[in-house]
Design a protein around this motif. Sequence first.
Motif, PDB file in Angstrom:
ATOM      1  N   UNK A  41      52.509  86.824  40.846  1.00  0.00           N
ATOM      2  CA  UNK A  41      52.646  88.107  41.536  1.00  0.00           C
ATOM      3  C   UNK A  41      51.294  88.592  42.027  1.00  0.00           C
ATOM      4  N   UNK A  42      50.289  88.387  41.190  1.00  0.00           N
ATOM      5  CA  UNK A  42      48.937  88.819  41.562  1.00  0.00           C
ATOM      6  C   UNK A  42      48.480  88.091  42.817  1.00  0.00           C
ATOM      7  N   UNK A  43      48.774  86.793  42.867  1.00  0.00           N
ATOM      8  CA  UNK A  43      48.318  86.013  44.015  1.00  0.00           C
ATOM      9  C   UNK A  43      49.015  86.457  45.298  1.00  0.00           C
ATOM     10  N   UNK A  44      50.328  86.705  45.196  1.00  0.00           N
ATOM     11  CA  UNK A  44      51.053  87.156  46.392  1.00  0.00           C
ATOM     12  C   UNK A  44      50.481  88.485  46.888  1.00  0.00           C
ATOM     13  N   UNK A  45      50.233  89.391  45.936  1.00  0.00           N
ATOM     14  CA  UNK A  45      49.670  90.686  46.304  1.00  0.00           C
ATOM     15  C   UNK A  45      48.283  90.514  46.927  1.00  0.00           C
ATOM     16  N   UNK A  46      47.505  89.630  46.332  1.00  0.00           N
ATOM     17  CA  UNK A  46      46.149  89.380  46.818  1.00  0.00           C
ATOM     18  C   UNK A  46      46.191  88.850  48.255  1.00  0.00           C
ATOM     19  N   UNK A  47      47.161  87.945  48.517  1.00  0.00           N
ATOM     20  CA  UNK A  47      47.314  87.424  49.883  1.00  0.00           C
ATOM     21  C   UNK A  47      47.692  88.561  50.842  1.00  0.00           C
ATOM     22  N   UNK A  48      48.612  89.415  50.387  1.00  0.00           N
ATOM     23  CA  UNK A  48      49.034  90.535  51.247  1.00  0.00           C
ATOM     24  C   UNK A  48      47.843  91.439  51.568  1.00  0.00           C
ATOM     25  N   UNK A  49      47.069  91.778  50.537  1.00  0.00           N
ATOM     26  CA  UNK A  49      45.903  92.651  50.760  1.00  0.00           C
ATOM     27  C   UNK A  49      44.929  92.005  51.737  1.00  0.00           C
ATOM     28  N   UNK A  50      44.607  90.730  51.494  1.00  0.00           N
ATOM     29  CA  UNK A  50      43.614  90.058  52.333  1.00  0.00           C
ATOM     30  C   UNK A  50      44.110  89.956  53.776  1.00  0.00           C
ATOM     31  N   UNK A  51      45.401  89.621  53.929  1.00  0.00           N
ATOM     32  CA  UNK A  51      45.945  89.496  55.282  1.00  0.00           C
ATOM     33  C   UNK A  51      45.952  90.844  55.999  1.00  0.00           C
ATOM     34  N   UNK A  52      46.374  91.876  55.280  1.00  0.00           N
ATOM     35  CA  UNK A  52      46.385  93.210  55.879  1.00  0.00           C
ATOM     36  C   UNK A  52      45.007  93.578  56.383  1.00  0.00           C
ATOM     37  N   UNK A  53      43.995  93.363  55.545  1.00  0.00           N
ATOM     38  CA  UNK A  53      42.660  93.782  55.976  1.00  0.00           C
ATOM     39  C   UNK A  53      42.185  92.912  57.131  1.00  0.00           C
ATOM     40  N   UNK A  54      42.546  91.629  57.113  1.00  0.00           N
ATOM     41  CA  UNK A  54      42.173  90.756  58.222  1.00  0.00           C
ATOM     42  C   UNK A  54      42.774  91.241  59.525  1.00  0.00           C
ATOM     43  N   UNK A  55      44.084  91.533  59.489  1.00  0.00           N
ATOM     44  CA  UNK A  55      44.760  91.994  60.711  1.00  0.00           C
ATOM     45  C   UNK A  55      44.166  93.333  61.169  1.00  0.00           C
ATOM     46  N   UNK A  56      44.009  94.261  60.215  1.00  0.00           N
ATOM     47  CA  UNK A  56      43.453  95.569  60.573  1.00  0.00           C
ATOM     48  C   UNK A  56      42.064  95.407  61.178  1.00  0.00           C
ATOM     49  N   UNK A  90      35.801  93.933  55.900  1.00  0.00           N
ATOM     50  CA  UNK A  90      35.297  94.208  54.551  1.00  0.00           C
ATOM     51  C   UNK A  90      35.522  95.673  54.177  1.00  0.00           C
ATOM     52  N   UNK A  91      35.317  96.571  55.157  1.00  0.00           N
ATOM     53  CA  UNK A  91      35.548  97.981  54.860  1.00  0.00           C
ATOM     54  C   UNK A  91      37.012  98.232  54.494  1.00  0.00           C
ATOM     55  N   UNK A  92      37.930  97.597  55.256  1.00  0.00           N
ATOM     56  CA  UNK A  92      39.351  97.806  54.971  1.00  0.00           C
ATOM     57  C   UNK A  92      39.710  97.275  53.585  1.00  0.00           C
ATOM     58  N   UNK A  93      39.279  96.055  53.283  1.00  0.00           N
ATOM     59  CA  UNK A  93      39.653  95.492  51.975  1.00  0.00           C
ATOM     60  C   UNK A  93      39.010  96.311  50.843  1.00  0.00           C
ATOM     61  N   UNK A  94      37.806  96.863  51.104  1.00  0.00           N
ATOM     62  CA  UNK A  94      37.170  97.694  50.077  1.00  0.00           C
ATOM     63  C   UNK A  94      37.961  98.971  49.854  1.00  0.00           C
ATOM     64  N   UNK A  95      38.481  99.527  50.956  1.00  0.00           N
ATOM     65  CA  UNK A  95      39.314 100.732  50.801  1.00  0.00           C
ATOM     66  C   UNK A  95      40.542 100.414  49.945  1.00  0.00           C
ATOM     67  N   UNK A  96      41.131  99.242  50.186  1.00  0.00           N
ATOM     68  CA  UNK A  96      42.293  98.849  49.377  1.00  0.00           C
ATOM     69  C   UNK A  96      41.905  98.778  47.898  1.00  0.00           C
ATOM     70  N   UNK A  97      40.718  98.211  47.627  1.00  0.00           N
ATOM     71  CA  UNK A  97      40.277  98.122  46.226  1.00  0.00           C
ATOM     72  C   UNK A  97      40.103  99.520  45.639  1.00  0.00           C
ATOM     73  N   UNK A  98      39.481 100.418  46.423  1.00  0.00           N
ATOM     74  CA  UNK A  98      39.226 101.764  45.896  1.00  0.00           C
ATOM     75  C   UNK A  98      40.547 102.474  45.607  1.00  0.00           C
TER      76      UNK A  98
END
Lengths: 367, 365
Positions: free
Chosen positions: B225-240, B258-266
Amino acid sequence: MSPIIEIILIGCLVATTAAIPGCFLILRKMAMMSDAISHSVLLGIVLMFFAIKTLHSPLLIIAATITGLVTVVFTEALISSKKMKKDAAIGFIFPLFFALAIILITQYASNIHLDQDTVILGEIAFAPFNRMVWGSIDYGPIAMWVMGIIGLINALFIGCFYKELKIATFDPALASSLGLAPSRLHYGLMACVCMTCVGAFDSVGTILIVALIVTPPATAYLLTRKLSTMILLSIIIGCLCSVLGTILALAIDGSIAGAMCTVAGTLFLLSFLFSPNHGIIHKFYTQKQQKIQFSAILLTIQFLNHQGEDSFEFSIENLIDHMRWSEPFAQKIISYALAKNYIKRNKKAYELTPYGIEVAKNAMASS
Amino acid sequence: MTLVIDYPVIISLIGAILIGLTSGIISCYSVLKEQSLLGDAIAHAALPGLCIAFLLTLNKSPMVLLMGAMSAGLIGTLFITAIIQKSILKEDTALGVILSVFFGFGTLLLTMIQKIPTARQSGLEEYLFGNAASILKSDITIMSILAILIVGSTLLFWKEFKCLIFDPDFFQTQGFSPRKANFILIILTVISIIIGLQSVGVILMSAMIIAPATAARLWQKKLGAMMILSIIFATTSGIAGVLLSSAVYRLPTGPTIVTVISLIVIISLIFSPQGLLRQWIRKKINQRAIRLDSILSNLYTLAKTHDDLTHPHDINTFNVLGEIPPLYLLQKLESDGFIYNHKNNEWGLTNVGISKAIQVLQRVH
């Protein structure tokens, strides 16, 4: 002074300033923190630049140092919150700060003196053009003064708290039981690293300063085990990088900072390979020596166990068969044992000397 | 800000999805194995590889450059491993030395390349901060092949990698070699970094190896589940990142991603089930419960000196035992029926309150 001498001098100042806190960083296993700090101070520089519209103000240094410390505090807060492991916490904050800084630069500050290339490469070659002129007297390049002052602060900090830092580095538990406030020392050290990164931003750029903070002390650490010698050595190595790096850059017409790093890497590789006590060639040699010596002692034990038996037991063929040695290795051990006077030749085979018997008995007694 | 979805943007988007897929996967392994800074070092170490590949071939096709980057990344990793194993230097120093020296050497080569007249437009600088617009259709083919390699080996060696990460000792007892498996993982890490270099750049690529899994881990503890979520986060930030940087003039792709993925982390850090907000609320609830309990036990201790355990006391006497309780806490206890208000400041335990206080004291001692 000619510009080249000035460049070399600035390089030496940067290297010296970086090497002093660098030694403590690598001993405290925090070398990557310098990478994080050097990236994130850029955000402070950019933000302050927007506020005051000049790159030549002490305010920039203060703002950037604060950003660096904020990075350290955030990173440590993340680690202690247990939400992230140490490596992830270090690697998470600084890319964000750096990315924000780059976005700000490209959106609002391009074509001004702050562009992506300066940020990464720095331009030590232009440093001699920004001069400190007071009245009508030329006091030399500004960068030299800035690095000189930061270097002095670093030296003063380490000088004043040398003993305390030493204890806090090698025995943190003792340091806190003595009431030395390791965390305050830690932040002091971090402030030194921040200032160094900011001061060096102009001359070697935000990433290459990491090379000067980490590599010369790492090189020195491979050569000595004494802290004071290590600091001294890393300063010398740093200055060597500056001198040789400038010469290399002029020879091949490339970036001076890049050349300094290349020289630093080469010096590191040399000491990694050839350091008299800790180099891998020395280690390789000692291990081989130890293996031969150990095998020779095994040989004496083997001979002792078969004392008085058939002479076949004392031949090379038997050693290859019994000890599972290869023929060249068996030959080598035999000649080593002969040289050491453990065994002597007896017609076609070998026999133990009285000294060899003693060696075998000692070895068996001690095991 | 104008967003035009044209052919080049679609190509960049496919690139971003591939990056999201691969770095989402590799990120999980790196973060769980606690060697995510290795990604930082590998990405920086790739720079001289790019330059040498260009200098040797004078060809700027990504195929050639990425092969160079891959070799340099692997050589850097080997150096790091050698330094850690063969010398007294620790992991952080090895990473710092290799990262900075390789990168420095890379910048030296880069400045030399800039001096070659024909190389002016080599576009090597784009690898520093990444530019998704520079991705061509032919690059997508290479990226897809590499991505299939990563996804394929993850699916094929799912159990083995999982075991390696969570219990390397057990992994070894099952007859596998942790060293070999680690090496395979490192090669996959290098490949996933290489895939991202064009869009994200060598300096910030490390964020894509660290951030997606860090965010995902705050939501999910199970690896799958973690990996699927991680892929979703990374893809979202890539597309954004790709969309934003193609819409806003001169917005660099890498830093935006990087800013988008960092926002997701925050956001995850604050709002996830393991996050700081919930932790803070739980802490406050616990603190309140402890304070309520201590009022009861204090009242009980005071009342014990009297025959009547419900004997009321002035709450100001509490300063001998600790803090003087605020009125709202007393009113809460009163409404729960544990204490009663005698007059003004004087409060006493009710019979229910007495048994509750005894329970509290038994639990404490």
